[in-house]
Design a protein around this motif. Structure first.
Motif, PDB file in Angstrom:
ATOM      1  N   LYS A  27       0.875  -1.164   0.035  1.00 36.00           N
ATOM      2  CA  LYS A  27       0.030   0.046  -0.075  1.00 36.00           C
ATOM      3  C   LYS A  27       1.077   1.396  -0.056  1.00 36.00           C
ATOM      4  N   LEU A  28       1.987   1.226   0.705  1.00 35.22           N
ATOM      5  CA  LEU A  28       2.858   2.403   0.760  1.00 35.22           C
ATOM      6  C   LEU A  28       3.669   2.382  -0.365  1.00 35.22           C
ATOM      7  N   LYS A  31       1.540   4.189  -2.734  1.00 39.56           N
ATOM      8  CA  LYS A  31       1.271   5.610  -2.521  1.00 39.56           C
ATOM      9  C   LYS A  31       2.626   6.344  -2.976  1.00 39.56           C
ATOM     10  N   PHE A  35       2.424   9.264  -5.953  1.00 38.13           N
ATOM     11  CA  PHE A  35       3.131  10.456  -5.406  1.00 38.13           C
ATOM     12  C   PHE A  35       4.172  11.082  -6.526  1.00 38.13           C
TER      13      PHE A  35
END
Length: 135
Positions: A27-28, A31, A35
């Motif tokens: 999930k990170l 992200k 970004f």
């Protein structure tokens, strides 16, 4: 400007030891990818081993046109894993800051490697007086 994107990079870099950690880790990573996509970079140039590996694995999803593996040591963290090998060969270019770090990439069958020396001038021996400043 430095902008926080709200996560601890140690979670991305650590090996996932449970399903919840694995899910949180990816999930990170998503992200981070989104970004970077917002920044619309042309080239990614990670600076140390872990960012090299992470961007080597996922840079094609960021929208960047190139990712340069930036080898800055004598292969201290190389672990010969398939993920590392893929990250290394998935990059679009490779640079090293010394012949020793270039040799590490060449041992991994990476060619060509461009050597860009550190911009630290070689210290020349001379008599120093108290008012001399070394920069």
């Amino acid at each position: 400007t430095v902008k926080s994107i709200g996560f601890n990079e140690k979670l991305i870099l650590a090996k996932a030891n449970s399903l919840s950690h694995y899910l949180r880790k990816y999930k990170l990573i998503l992200k981070l990818i989104f970004f970077i996509r917002k920044l619309k970079p042309d080239v990614l140039l990670p600076f140390t081993y872990e960012p090299n590996r992470l961007m080597g694995l996922y840079w094609r999803y960021t929208g960047a046109k190139a990712c340069i593996w930036n080898q800055r040591d004598a292969g201290l963290y190389f672990d010969e894993s398939r993920a590392q090998r893929f990250a290394l060969t998935n990059c679009s270019g490779w640079v090293a800051n010394s012949p020793a770090s270039a040799a590490v990439l060449i041992q991994q069958n990476i060619n060509p490697v461009t050597i860009i020396p550190n911009s630290v001038p070689e210290y020349k021996k001379r008599n120093l007086f108290r008012n001399d400043v070394i920069r």
